[in-house]
Design a protein around this motif. Structure first.
Motif, PDB file in Angstrom:
ATOM      1  N   PHE A  24       0.649  -1.314  -0.143  1.00 19.67           N
ATOM      2  CA  PHE A  24       0.098  -0.057  -0.144  1.00 19.67           C
ATOM      3  C   PHE A  24       0.702   1.084   0.025  1.00 19.67           C
ATOM      4  O   PHE A  24       1.953   1.270   0.721  1.00 19.67           O
ATOM      5  N   VAL A  25       0.614   2.274  -0.977  1.00 19.14           N
ATOM      6  CA  VAL A  25       1.539   3.293  -1.184  1.00 19.14           C
ATOM      7  C   VAL A  25       0.811   4.579  -0.621  1.00 19.14           C
ATOM      8  O   VAL A  25      -0.213   4.928  -1.395  1.00 19.14           O
ATOM      9  N   PRO A  26       1.111   5.324   0.283  1.00 21.01           N
ATOM     10  CA  PRO A  26       0.602   6.527   0.705  1.00 21.01           C
ATOM     11  C   PRO A  26       0.965   7.685  -0.219  1.00 21.01           C
ATOM     12  O   PRO A  26       2.033   7.659  -0.470  1.00 21.01           O
ATOM     13  N   PHE A  27       0.106   8.513  -0.698  1.00 25.73           N
ATOM     14  CA  PHE A  27       0.159   9.715  -1.568  1.00 25.73           C
ATOM     15  C   PHE A  27       0.295  10.949  -0.834  1.00 25.73           C
ATOM     16  O   PHE A  27      -0.457  11.123   0.280  1.00 25.73           O
ATOM     17  N   THR A  28       1.033  11.879  -1.075  1.00 27.27           N
ATOM     18  CA  THR A  28       1.036  13.100  -0.702  1.00 27.27           C
ATOM     19  C   THR A  28      -0.091  13.869  -0.977  1.00 27.27           C
ATOM     20  O   THR A  28      -0.476  14.811  -0.265  1.00 27.27           O
ATOM     21  N   THR A  29      -0.427  13.679  -2.076  1.00 25.72           N
ATOM     22  CA  THR A  29      -1.802  14.492  -2.622  1.00 25.72           C
ATOM     23  C   THR A  29      -2.675  13.451  -3.271  1.00 25.72           C
ATOM     24  O   THR A  29      -2.190  12.665  -3.953  1.00 25.72           O
ATOM     25  N   PRO A  30      -4.014  13.655  -3.106  1.00 32.06           N
ATOM     26  CA  PRO A  30      -4.911  12.524  -4.016  1.00 32.06           C
ATOM     27  C   PRO A  30      -4.490  12.379  -5.409  1.00 32.06           C
ATOM     28  O   PRO A  30      -4.247  13.492  -6.025  1.00 32.06           O
ATOM     29  N   VAL A  31      -4.751  11.388  -5.918  1.00 32.70           N
ATOM     30  CA  VAL A  31      -4.421  10.705  -7.268  1.00 32.70           C
ATOM     31  C   VAL A  31      -5.823   9.990  -7.711  1.00 32.70           C
ATOM     32  O   VAL A  31      -6.610   9.569  -7.002  1.00 32.70           O
ATOM     33  N   PRO A  32      -6.210  10.407  -8.973  1.00 32.11           N
ATOM     34  CA  PRO A  32      -7.475   9.981  -9.217  1.00 32.11           C
ATOM     35  C   PRO A  32      -7.526   8.415  -9.512  1.00 32.11           C
ATOM     36  O   PRO A  32      -6.533   7.763  -9.553  1.00 32.11           O
ATOM     37  N   VAL A  33      -8.542   8.042  -9.366  1.00 28.98           N
ATOM     38  CA  VAL A  33      -9.029   6.655  -9.545  1.00 28.98           C
ATOM     39  C   VAL A  33      -8.396   5.861 -10.853  1.00 28.98           C
ATOM     40  O   VAL A  33      -8.765   6.439 -11.865  1.00 28.98           O
ATOM     41  N   SER A  34      -7.668   4.817 -10.670  1.00 26.33           N
ATOM     42  CA  SER A  34      -7.405   4.219 -11.824  1.00 26.33           C
ATOM     43  C   SER A  34      -7.234   2.486 -11.477  1.00 26.33           C
ATOM     44  O   SER A  34      -6.782   2.128 -10.448  1.00 26.33           O
ATOM     45  N   LEU A  35      -7.818   1.816 -12.351  1.00 30.37           N
ATOM     46  CA  LEU A  35      -7.719   0.323 -12.062  1.00 30.37           C
ATOM     47  C   LEU A  35      -6.374  -0.180 -12.800  1.00 30.37           C
ATOM     48  O   LEU A  35      -5.611   0.562 -13.050  1.00 30.37           O
ATOM     49  N   ILE A  36      -6.265  -1.478 -12.902  1.00 32.35           N
ATOM     50  CA  ILE A  36      -5.226  -1.767 -13.776  1.00 32.35           C
ATOM     51  C   ILE A  36      -4.928  -1.411 -15.052  1.00 32.35           C
ATOM     52  O   ILE A  36      -5.880  -1.798 -15.923  1.00 32.35           O
ATOM     53  N   GLN A  37      -3.809  -1.157 -15.532  1.00 30.06           N
ATOM     54  CA  GLN A  37      -3.656  -0.599 -16.883  1.00 30.06           C
ATOM     55  C   GLN A  37      -1.912  -0.839 -17.278  1.00 30.06           C
ATOM     56  O   GLN A  37      -2.004  -1.350 -18.372  1.00 30.06           O
ATOM     57  N   VAL A  38      -1.165  -0.633 -16.367  1.00 32.19           N
ATOM     58  CA  VAL A  38       0.269  -1.014 -16.555  1.00 32.19           C
ATOM     59  C   VAL A  38       0.588  -2.344 -16.018  1.00 32.19           C
ATOM     60  O   VAL A  38       0.177  -2.469 -14.649  1.00 32.19           O
ATOM     61  N   VAL A  39       1.268  -3.080 -16.593  1.00 31.33           N
ATOM     62  CA  VAL A  39       1.736  -4.153 -15.950  1.00 31.33           C
ATOM     63  C   VAL A  39       3.220  -4.781 -16.446  1.00 31.33           C
ATOM     64  O   VAL A  39       3.762  -4.190 -17.451  1.00 31.33           O
ATOM     65  N   GLY A  40       3.950  -5.106 -15.592  1.00 31.57           N
ATOM     66  CA  GLY A  40       5.403  -5.464 -15.663  1.00 31.57           C
ATOM     67  C   GLY A  40       5.513  -6.965 -15.743  1.00 31.57           C
ATOM     68  O   GLY A  40       4.950  -7.698 -14.497  1.00 31.57           O
ATOM     69  N   ILE A  41       6.098  -7.443 -16.971  1.00 34.23           N
ATOM     70  CA  ILE A  41       5.844  -9.104 -16.949  1.00 34.23           C
ATOM     71  C   ILE A  41       7.487  -9.420 -16.904  1.00 34.23           C
ATOM     72  O   ILE A  41       8.283  -9.073 -17.724  1.00 34.23           O
ATOM     73  N   THR A  42       7.751  -9.892 -15.868  1.00 35.18           N
ATOM     74  CA  THR A  42       9.034 -10.260 -15.362  1.00 35.18           C
ATOM     75  C   THR A  42       9.240 -11.547 -15.793  1.00 35.18           C
ATOM     76  O   THR A  42       8.520 -12.477 -16.330  1.00 35.18           O
ATOM     77  N   LYS A  43      10.825 -11.917 -15.783  1.00 31.09           N
ATOM     78  CA  LYS A  43      11.239 -13.217 -16.400  1.00 31.09           C
ATOM     79  C   LYS A  43      11.422 -14.204 -15.179  1.00 31.09           C
ATOM     80  O   LYS A  43      11.766 -15.292 -15.508  1.00 31.09           O
ATOM     81  N   PHE A  44      10.812 -13.690 -13.859  1.00 25.44           N
ATOM     82  CA  PHE A  44      10.999 -14.678 -12.850  1.00 25.44           C
ATOM     83  C   PHE A  44       9.843 -15.242 -12.268  1.00 25.44           C
ATOM     84  O   PHE A  44       9.616 -15.436 -11.006  1.00 25.44           O
ATOM     85  N   GLY A  45       8.633 -15.160 -13.179  1.00 26.14           N
ATOM     86  CA  GLY A  45       7.306 -15.594 -12.539  1.00 26.14           C
ATOM     87  C   GLY A  45       6.488 -14.599 -11.625  1.00 26.14           C
ATOM     88  O   GLY A  45       5.653 -15.320 -11.164  1.00 26.14           O
ATOM     89  N   SER A  46       6.752 -13.176 -11.665  1.00 27.81           N
ATOM     90  CA  SER A  46       5.845 -12.627 -11.018  1.00 27.81           C
ATOM     91  C   SER A  46       5.403 -11.428 -11.932  1.00 27.81           C
ATOM     92  O   SER A  46       6.334 -10.812 -12.812  1.00 27.81           O
ATOM     93  N   TYR A  47       4.039 -11.141 -11.893  1.00 28.54           N
ATOM     94  CA  TYR A  47       3.546  -9.899 -12.746  1.00 28.54           C
ATOM     95  C   TYR A  47       3.209  -8.696 -11.655  1.00 28.54           C
ATOM     96  O   TYR A  47       2.574  -9.090 -10.737  1.00 28.54           O
ATOM     97  N   ILE A  48       3.608  -7.800 -11.971  1.00 30.20           N
ATOM     98  CA  ILE A  48       3.551  -6.571 -11.424  1.00 30.20           C
ATOM     99  C   ILE A  48       2.639  -5.476 -11.781  1.00 30.20           C
ATOM    100  O   ILE A  48       2.580  -5.121 -12.844  1.00 30.20           O
ATOM    101  N   GLU A  49       1.602  -4.990 -10.825  1.00 32.23           N
ATOM    102  CA  GLU A  49       0.331  -4.363 -11.513  1.00 32.23           C
ATOM    103  C   GLU A  49       0.201  -3.202 -10.382  1.00 32.23           C
ATOM    104  O   GLU A  49       0.516  -3.346  -9.380  1.00 32.23           O
TER     105      GLU A  49
END
Ligand SMILES: Cc1cc2nc3c(=O)[nH]c(=O)nc-3n(C[C@H](O)[C@H](O)[C@H](O)COP(=O)(O)OP(=O)(O)OC[C@H]3O[C@@H](n4cnc5c(N)ncnc54)[C@H](O)[C@@H]3O)c2cc1C
Length: 535
Positions: free
Chosen positions: A321-346
């Motif tokens: 969970f990442v706390p923000f200094t100022t509010p950021v608009p709602v976004s659901l999953i858009q960007v993804v990191g497809i690693t080579k070690f079997g973990s996907y980051i969203e």
């Protein structure tokens, strides 16, 4: 922390629910007044979910289809919000047996959710749309050309390019700084590196669902969709003692009365698309499953099939969970990191995830383990009522390689949090250690936590495990169904949905589940009507 509080917290970050604005359709009705009694069908499909809708729309082009869905319609329902920003109004709507979300808690202690609505998981989910890799398509035994056509067919109705958002952009840059490269731009394809994927939310934030596929592509002359119709069991003829043949199904109608409905002829079929919990459960309730277990519940055994309910898996998710200094608009999953070690980051943003007492909206960065290799099982929870949840255990992180993927995934997230583009969103007074501690102690599951805190990333992964809702298995290809999704040992039954998967395809599965419904619809029509079936 009570179960209810955990569920409420869980609901703060599930990305739900359906929208509306569209009218009713003549072939979509509540299961009332017994209109179906006079008719017999070429196909009876159980479950109007992610796979069931595209399957029914396709089969109805040429043959008669009855689609039985236990939930209601998202179409024209003003109580259901289709807007990304607005989903919280519905998040707490899981208490009624008619609400679109049905909560279940696995034996692992992880709070989870399943769909109970026409459109299935596409009405509840975070909307991220992305295909399986070509090697995964091969592993599923699918024909590449028809897969491509089927994805395109689905995409022409429900998939969109998401609008960019400053937080998503920053995480994409952070992923690249953390070494998840190259940047592959906007694509539905599953390729290592960082990308912007698709979404089922359109440019104005309105959700498209599998129910849209059904109403836009279904053939009203050959399709009947009954809502609030919960199938209790399949009906078999056992004249041939060695090979049961399906005749129809028993379902509870919208008034709770038991009804029967039958197939037309010898080539007709019942297709189960009730999802990874519903499909194995329904086979067991119909007498197909581990004989000893069924007998102990007083269920008449039609066929001993020990593999039903086996191979259940849920990709573990761990969230920072990442706390923000100022509010950021709602976004659901858009960007993804497809690693080579079997973990996907969203990542997602704009949710009130910390119990900080403020109304500030924070973000999450999550890792999902590919596969996974850890497997569990499903059994009936002492109930022969199809409306009750079965018992399911996923054995998260049972396999050491799953745990290693998570550890590497969390390390990558720590690098992203420390990257220049992401750091500027976080108050300077909040250290990485504080972020990790808050994430560790967040009340997100019911699993016991180490009293020592998280001494290692392995411990962090185990104690903060939650679900990304990509559970699958229970009617797996190769052990319960063959390559054409036909149930081994019986005539006239197929299972087509996520319960047949040996792994979760792509970073997120919905695209492949919808594609599979279309793909199998085309193949079945060609099988029944010949290669020139015209689909
Ligand atoms: C909260 C959440 C977030 C997610 N986020 C994403 C995401 O961002 N991207 C992504 O790709 N995937 C996501 N997923 C996963 C994805 O939505 C599912 O994997 C997919 O929808 C499963 O499809 P299915 O056809 O197997 O089952 P479902 O879509 O669940 O369909 C099963 C249908 O069968 C019906 N049914 C069950 N039993 C019976 C019965 N006895 N009689 C009649 N009907 C019955 C159910 O009501 C349901 O409509 C998410 C899922 C959830 C729940």
């Amino acid at each position: 922390m009570g179960v209810k509080t955990n569920i409420l917290f869980f609901c703060l970050f599930i990305n739900a629910l359906c929208t509306s604005g569209k009218g009713q359709h003549s072939f979509v009705k509540e299961a009332k007044n017994g209109q179906w009694r006079k008719s017999k069908y070429d196909f009876i499909i159980v479950g109007g979910g992610t796979a069931g809708c595209s399957l029914a729309a396709t089969l109805s082009q040429k043959m008669s289809v009855l689609l039985l869905e236990r939930g209601g319609s998202p179409l024209g329902n003003g109580n259901i919000s289709y807007s990304m920003e607005n989903f919280e109004a519905n998040l707490f709507d899981f208490d009624s047996d008619r609400s679109p979300t049905q909560i279940f808690i696995s034996e692992d202690g992880v709070i989870n959710a399943r769909a109970r609505v026409l459109g299935g998981g596409t009405c509840l989910n975070a909307g991220f749309y992305t295909r399986a890799s070509s090697s995964e398509v091969r592993a599923m035994g699918l024909e590449a050309g028809l897969v491509e056509q089927s994805y395109r067919w689905v995409e022409s109705i429900v998939a969109h390019r998401p609008p960019t958002n400053e937080w998503q952009d920053a995480v994409a840059k952070g992923l690249l700084e953390a070494g998840v490269s190259p940047y592959n731009g906007f694509t539905y394809d599953h390729i290592p590196g960082t990308k912007l994927g698709g979404t089922i939310f359109n440019g104005t934030g309105h959700r498209s669902t599998a129910a849209d596929i059904l109403v836009q592509r279904g053939n009203p002359r050959k399709l009947t969709v009954l809502l609030y119709a919960t199938v209790q069991r399949l009906l078999f003829s056992t004249k041939d003692k060695t090979r049961p043949k399906v005749r129809g199904v028993v379902f509870k109608d919208a008034d709770g009365a038991e009804q029967q409905v039958f197939l037309k002829g010898d080539k007709s079929e019942v297709i189960i698309s009730a999802g990874a919990l519903g499909s194995p459960q329904l086979l067991m309730l119909s007498g197909i499953g581990p004989a000893k277990e069924l007998k102990s519940m007083g269920i008449q055994v039609i066929m001993d099939q020990p593999a039903v309910g086996k191979g259940m898996a849920d990709n573990p998710m761990n969230t920072i969970f990442v706390p923000f200094t100022t509010p950021v608009p709602v976004s659901l999953i858009q960007v993804v990191g497809i690693t080579k070690f079997g973990s996907y980051i969203e990542t997602c943003s704009g949710f009130r995830l910390y119990e900080t007492g403020t109304t500030k909206k924070d973000g999450i960065i999550l890792q999902k383990v590919k596969g996974p290799l850890s497997k569990g099982h499903l059994r009936l929870d002492n109930s022969t009522n199809a409306e009750d949840n079965p018992m399911v255990k996923f054995n998260y992180y049972d396999h050491p390689m799953d745990l290693q993927s998570c550890v590497k995934g969390i390390r990558t997230i720590q690098k992203i949090i420390g990257s220049r583009p992401v750091k500027k969103f976080i108050p300077p007074s909040i250290s990485l250690n504080k972020i990790m501690n808050s994430s560790f102690y967040a009340p997100i599951n019911l699993t016991p936590k180490s009293t020592e805190g998280w001494g290692s990333l392995e411990q962090f992964c185990k104690d903060t495990v939650t679900t990304i809702w990509h559970y699958h298995g229970g009617c797996q290809m190769g052990s319960v169904v063959d390559r054409e999704y036909r149930l081994f040992g019986a005539n006239g039954v197929r299972v087509i949905d996520g319960s047949t998967f040996l792994f979760s395809p792509g970073t997120n599965p919905q695209a492949t589940v919808m594609m599979l419904g279309r793909y199998m619809g085309v193949r079945i029509l060609r099988e029944k009507l010949g290669p020139s079936a015209g689909v």
